[in-house]
Design an enzyme around this catalytic site. Structure first.
Site, PDB file in Angstrom:
ATOM      1  N   THR A 128      -8.671 -10.468 -10.779  1.00 33.67           N
ATOM      2  CA  THR A 128      -7.737  -9.708  -9.942  1.00 33.67           C
ATOM      3  C   THR A 128      -7.989  -8.209 -10.074  1.00 33.67           C
ATOM      4  O   THR A 128      -7.819  -7.462  -9.097  1.00 33.67           O
ATOM      5  CB  THR A 128      -6.270 -10.044 -10.290  1.00 33.67           C
ATOM      6  OG1 THR A 128      -6.043  -9.802 -11.677  1.00 33.67           O
ATOM      7  CG2 THR A 128      -5.947 -11.485  -9.980  1.00 33.67           C
ATOM      8  N   GLY A 175       0.466  -8.676  -3.565  1.00 29.22           N
ATOM      9  CA  GLY A 175      -0.864  -9.217  -3.309  1.00 29.22           C
ATOM     10  C   GLY A 175      -1.877  -8.755  -4.349  1.00 29.22           C
ATOM     11  O   GLY A 175      -3.063  -9.034  -4.230  1.00 29.22           O
ATOM     12  N   PHE A 187       0.818  -1.223   0.000  1.00 31.46           N
ATOM     13  CA  PHE A 187       0.000   0.000   0.000  1.00 31.46           C
ATOM     14  C   PHE A 187       0.845   1.264   0.000  1.00 31.46           C
ATOM     15  O   PHE A 187       0.366   2.323   0.401  1.00 31.46           O
ATOM     16  CB  PHE A 187      -0.970   0.018   1.187  1.00 31.46           C
ATOM     17  CG  PHE A 187      -1.755  -1.247   1.381  1.00 31.46           C
ATOM     18  CD1 PHE A 187      -2.559  -1.737   0.352  1.00 31.46           C
ATOM     19  CD2 PHE A 187      -1.694  -1.957   2.566  1.00 31.46           C
ATOM     20  CE1 PHE A 187      -3.283  -2.903   0.522  1.00 31.46           C
ATOM     21  CE2 PHE A 187      -2.418  -3.126   2.734  1.00 31.46           C
ATOM     22  CZ  PHE A 187      -3.210  -3.602   1.722  1.00 31.46           C
ATOM     23  N   GLU A 226      -5.258   1.849  -7.578  1.00 35.82           N
ATOM     24  CA  GLU A 226      -5.550   2.995  -6.711  1.00 35.82           C
ATOM     25  C   GLU A 226      -6.847   3.706  -7.063  1.00 35.82           C
ATOM     26  O   GLU A 226      -7.353   4.500  -6.279  1.00 35.82           O
ATOM     27  CB  GLU A 226      -4.370   3.976  -6.760  1.00 35.82           C
ATOM     28  CG  GLU A 226      -3.095   3.285  -6.327  1.00 35.82           C
ATOM     29  CD  GLU A 226      -1.901   4.212  -6.148  1.00 35.82           C
ATOM     30  OE1 GLU A 226      -1.055   3.911  -5.305  1.00 35.82           O
ATOM     31  OE2 GLU A 226      -1.812   5.226  -6.864  1.00 35.82           O
TER      32      GLU A 226
END
Lengths: 280, 749
Positions: free
Chosen positions: B641, B477, B250, B712
């Site tokens: 995904t 991830g 992140f 994002e």
């Protein structure tokens, strides 16, 4: 223990004691063994049918994983604490009596509005215990010498005073063996909890109503039995008036003033839902 | 240099003959992760039994370590070494040269000068983690504390223009605002947030002669390798950094921390592998965070809703010695038309941990302001919030006048409105009830920039036909392994099962890593280029091999599909060609660089969020009831995904609106929430009915594959949609995030 707040020299394994049963009592209540899990109690058909306030309270607490591990007695004996209790770089009278209280003058807001002291402003985090308080549960204990005692739920936890590190009336070498529920009181039951997310968060205020009995959570160092509200209800007060009577005794500290409005509304809503404030 | 015009030609990706591009294939490493057999950095098996390091944190915010008594700790069972500022090995200056954007100052690990609460001042290594922890508690420090600036709001007077930045002005904002018939002037506040990754920072390190191998949890392979080399004062060639699996980044793991430095130093000192991991508390106090931002929005509109004047001015904070600006106003430069514009930032320097990048830095905070201001302005004007946005939709970038590469914001809003049932919204707040709940709907737009950075990749085919892509890229991830496998398989016309992907190794061709939602486009474009080069190499191999059925053909006419190499109806399996003509295998590399004219276009990803919430009038609790988003982000590589990325961003937006915040204690400079019980991110129970869809899109100005980032975009604007729904539900306009029960209850009548 992971945070080195408690560093006991010995641990005693009690996990194999035969205390994991829920039994009917001759009086028409239930005896919850000390080692019954929170999940087990909340799912028990007798608890769900006769003590919905307790099932609701337990299910609103912690997370599924924690409730599978947590026990009835363990839940009662969890530490009354705040964010500063966990931070060992800060003074805390619970961790080190006489060290001082970092929460006073701090910015942690989930603190007590009833019964706080100069030594501690933390609130008891249990949901289950609030319901047990409204249900007038009894706590059965046994000492190392085999002496048995029965304590009232309402007197079991202590206000902080100047000894906030002593949180219950349990004596050294004494353990809880069971919690006994009296026969369910007449009237409605409800547990409602306000919190900052939908699951896995401590209450910022909670209310348990069972019949005409009322207990509040997240407002004091212990589950807070709302005796002034109960008295007002007996005398014919409306739900809102009853909560106002209780909160007259509150002492907010500037950070937690929101709890007055919260508890007034939440308490009145619970009393209205259960019919506890109706003229009968 | 290339031009974006070169990217419009058909490619194996756009032709998508096997249908692998866009398909929701399962995660490449999914089985390893769900079975617990993917070794994360701390779990990597060292070549010999390791020792375990524990970090000790400063309890003061600013000052000096005056003295340290390590005698008791040194004598404790199993202890191998105890370091403090007074005996830690010398470290090279770092950060500034290799990574000028690093949020970390040049100070070494275990510096005597303390710049924030929780800075590490001690380090203990022992034979077991338990012995190291016990010994760490025995180190006695004395400190010389100094006064510190800790609270953002108390230090507004010290706010400065960030170094090297200017406000951006177009037209004359002040005059236009003063003359506008309808005006809005409000300030919105977003709080300090922590990354709260599942996996803490962790390193396993060992030496072999003069060479060190480190497995660590970091988003940027090369940055970590060079930084460590500088610290150790050795050439980068003597540092091998691996980061195969990462449990969340992140942005918080865009740089390395003390675990990497001290594990490597201690492993050298002891001649033994060393493992170091941050505790959950250290993740809060000793990494970076998203800073709080105060955002003043001024809008001046005509009665028909067209904006004449627009300003967004953001004040934020950073650590005194580690400049970082949360660019909360930048997104607005490309969002709505208005001839007179002002955007800019101010920065307050504090003595708290460093501010830094966190998922959608800028947008995640910034859109919480403007997207609510537009909702407020729409109400003032008596317009639907979507209609107000439609009336301010620009034809070209409103600040620069550059053409948009693609822009489907309008379709995101209109498509979303229809699917969500936006027409059921009652514009008057507080009108809809469901039991005790007050129910409201809200929407917000989303915009997030799209980027392409230079990258390389290597691909080889072995005699058994296995194709292996190797890249110094990371998968934090997000699904990087998976999409690189898809790109490689589709480019070479082979089944997915024939492709291996190896990432996270500084020995591999470098890619910039994961961040800024540039990962898929950047690493993927390099992988695609490598795949195209392998096609070329194999075509030449086959057409030049007398034993190949393609012998003598024009290499330009060679096609790949079904695992075969072919010209017309003459074909052979790839492995047959390789085992015969190049039994040692064929390895090629490929690279991508940004096109020379890429900056001639205003390039972004877009979306629209729609939310329905309930507000409990007894408690002020807000609960999400349903949420839907429509997004346009170029060609989608993997439906599954990409959807996880987008909905994950939306979920974080829900947390941003309702749950997440941290506060600094004004006396100690420490964060109040230091663990995942106290720091609230959404739990499963908070996310009920949340879904999203992607519009069809190909952005041929973005990269050769026409893809864009999705990592994002989902968080951008999401929280504003929730806040607008809360207002619609109960009439409480709260401009101070998150909308906790305490704030909502205070605003209710």
């Amino acid at each position: 223990m992971k945070l080195q707040i408690e560093q006991p020299t010995h641990l005693v394994d009690i996990s194999r004691l035969p205390l994991a049963e829920i039994e009917d009592t001759p009086e028409g209540g239930l005896r919850l063994g000390a080692m019954t899990t929170n999940s087990q109690v909340a799912a028990d058909p007798r608890v769900r049918a006769r003590y919905p306030v307790l099932a609701q309270a337990i299910l609103s607490g912690a997370s599924g994983q924690l409730r599978n591990k947590a026990t009835t007695a363990g839940n009662l004996l969890q530490r009354t604490r705040c964010a500063y209790f966990y931070d060992t770089t800060k003074p805390c009278n619970k961790r080190e009596p006489g060290a001082g209280c970092a929460a006073i003058g701090g910015i942690y807001a989930n603190t007590a509005i009833f019964g706080a002291s100069e030594a501690c402003v933390a609130t008891h985090p249990s949901d289950m215990a609030v319901a047990l308080s409204a249900l007038d549960a009894k706590i059965e204990t046994e000492s190392g010498a085999g002496e048995a005692r029965v304590l009232a739920m309402d007197g079991f936890h202590r206000l902080p005073g100047d000894t906030p590190h002593i949180e219950t009336e349990l004596r050294p070498a004494e353990m809880i063996t069971a919690v006994v529920l009296p026969p369910p009181p007449p009237g409605g039951q409800i547990y409602r909890k306000a919190r900052e997310r939908a699951s896995y968060a401590f209450a910022i205020g909670s209310v348990a109503v069972a019949g005409g009995k009322v207990a509040l959570g997240a407002v004091a160092h212990k589950p807070w039995r709302a005796e002034a509200a109960e008295l007002a209800l007996e005398q014919g007060a409306s739900p809102a008036e009853a909560m106002a009577a209780e909160l007259k005794g509150a002492r907010p500290d500037g950070h937690n003033d929101f709890k007055l409005k919260l508890m007034t509304r939440l308490g009145a809503a619970c009393l209205t839902t259960t019919g506890a404030g109706d003229d009968q | 240099m290339s031009s974006v015009k070169d990217w419009a030609a058909p490619t194996p990706i756009s032709e998508n003959r096997s249908g692998l591009i866009g398909k929701g294939v399962d995660r490449y490493e999914g089985r390893l992760k769900v079975t617990g057999s993917a070794p994360f950095a701390y779990e990597v098996e060292a070549p010999s039994p390791p020792a375990y390091g524990v970090l000790i944190a400063s309890p003061i915010a600013k000052g000096l370590v005056a003295s340290a008594d390590i005698s008791a700790a040194q004598a404790a069972p199993g202890v191998r070494l105890v370091w403090t500022p007074h005996n830690v090995p010398a470290q090279g200056e770092r950060g500034a040269k290799i990574n000028p954007r690093s949020q970390r100052g040049a100070n070494p690990a275990l510096a005597a000068r303390i710049e924030h609460f929780g800075q590490h001042v001690g380090f203990v290594v022992a034979d077991t983690l338990e012995n190291a922890k016990a010994a760490a508690a025995l180190v006695r420090f004395e400190y010389a504390a100094e006064p510190a600036d800790l609270i953002f709001e108390d230090n507004f007077a010290k706010a400065d223009q960030p170094e090297g930045e200017e406000d951006v002005r177009v037209g004359d904002f002040e005059a236009a605002f003063a003359g506008a018939p309808v005006r809005l002037d409000e300030t919105y506040v977003s709080p300090l947030q922590n990354h709260a990754q599942m996996e803490p920072c962790a390193t396993t390190a060992w030496w072999d002669g003069d060479n060190v191998t480190v497995h660590t949890s970091i988003q940027m392979v090369k940055g970590g390798q060079h930084t460590l080399a500088e610290t150790l004062m050795i050439p980068s060639t003597q540092v091998r950094l691996l980061t195969r699996y990462i449990g969340g980044g992140f942005g918080g793991k865009g740089q390395s921390y003390d675990d990497l430095t001290l594990a490597a130093l201690a492993a050298r000192e002891l001649g033994q592998p060393v493992k170091v991991a941050y505790t959950r508390q250290q993740m809060f106090q000793a990494t970076i965070h998203r800073p709080a931002v105060h955002m003043r929005v001024r809008l001046g509109a005509q009665a028909d809703g067209r904006l004449d004047a627009f300003a967004l001015e953001a004040v934020t904070h950073c650590r005194r010695e580690a400049p970082f600006t949360e660019h909360a106003a930048n997104f607005a430069r490309s969002l709505y038309a208005a001839p007179n514009r002002l955007t800019g930032h101010r920065l307050v320097k504090l003595d708290i941990p460093a501010a830094g990048a966190m998922r959608a830095p800028g947008e995640a905070s910034g859109m919480l302001s403007l997207e609510c201001a537009m909702d407020e302005l729409a109400e003032q004007l008596g317009l639907d919030p979507i209609e107000l946005r439609l009336r301010n939709e620009p034809d070209t970038d409103p600040e620069t006048g550059k053409p948009f590469s693609t822009r489907q914001l309008v379709r995101c809003m209109t498509e979303g409105a229809q699917r969500f049932g936006w027409d059921r919204r009652n514009p008057k707040p507080g009108q809809v009830r469901d039991g005790r709940w007050l129910v409201g709907l809200g929407m917000a737009a989303a915009i997030r920039g799209n980027f392409l950075l230079p990258a390389k990749a290597g691909v080889r085919i072995d005699a058994d036909g296995t194709i292996t892509l190797r890249q110094g890229m990371t998968d934090i991830g997000t699904g990087t392994y998976t999409i690189l496998a898809q790109i490689t398989a589709e480019t070479l016309g082979v089944p997915l099962a024939q492709v291996k992907v190896e990432l996270g190794d500084s020995d591999f061709p470098p890619a910039p890593g994961s961040g800024g939602q540039f990962g898929a486009a950047t690493a993927g474009s390099a992988a695609f280029a490598a795949g195209m080069n392998l096609r070329k190499a194999l075509a030449e191999l086959a057409t030049g091999d007398p034993n190949s059925p393609l012998y003598g053909d024009d290499p330009e006419l060679v096609t790949f599909g079904g695992g075969n190499i072919a010209v017309d109806n003459r074909a052979e399996p790839l492995e047959r060609l390789v085992v015969r003509a190049a039994p040692e295998g064929v390895y090629v590399e490929g690279s991508i660089t940004p096109a020379a004219d890429a900056r001639d276009y205003s390039q972004h990803t877009y979306g629209a969020h729609f939310a329905e919430v309930g507000v409990d009038p007894d408690t002020g609790e807000v609960r999400l009831r349903r949420m839907f988003g429509v997004f346009a982000a170029g060609r989608i590589l993997n439906a599954k995904t990409a959807m996880s990325q987008i909905t994950g961003g939306m979920i974080w937006g829900v947390g941003t609106a309702l749950h997440e915040y941290n506060e600094v204690d004004p006396r100690y400079g420490s964060f109040i929430a230091q663990d995942l019980a106290g720091y609230h991110v959404p739990a499963h129970a908070d996310i009920v009915d949340l879904s999203a869809m992607f519009l069809d899109e190909v952005d041929d100005k973005a990269n050769p594959m026409g893809i864009k980032g999705v990592g994002e975009l989902g968080i951008a604007g999401a929280g504003a949609a929730i806040a607008n729904a809360v207002y619609n539900a109960c009439g409480a306009r709260i401009r101070d995030y998150p909308l906790t029960p305490e704030k909502v209850l205070a605003a209710l009548p």
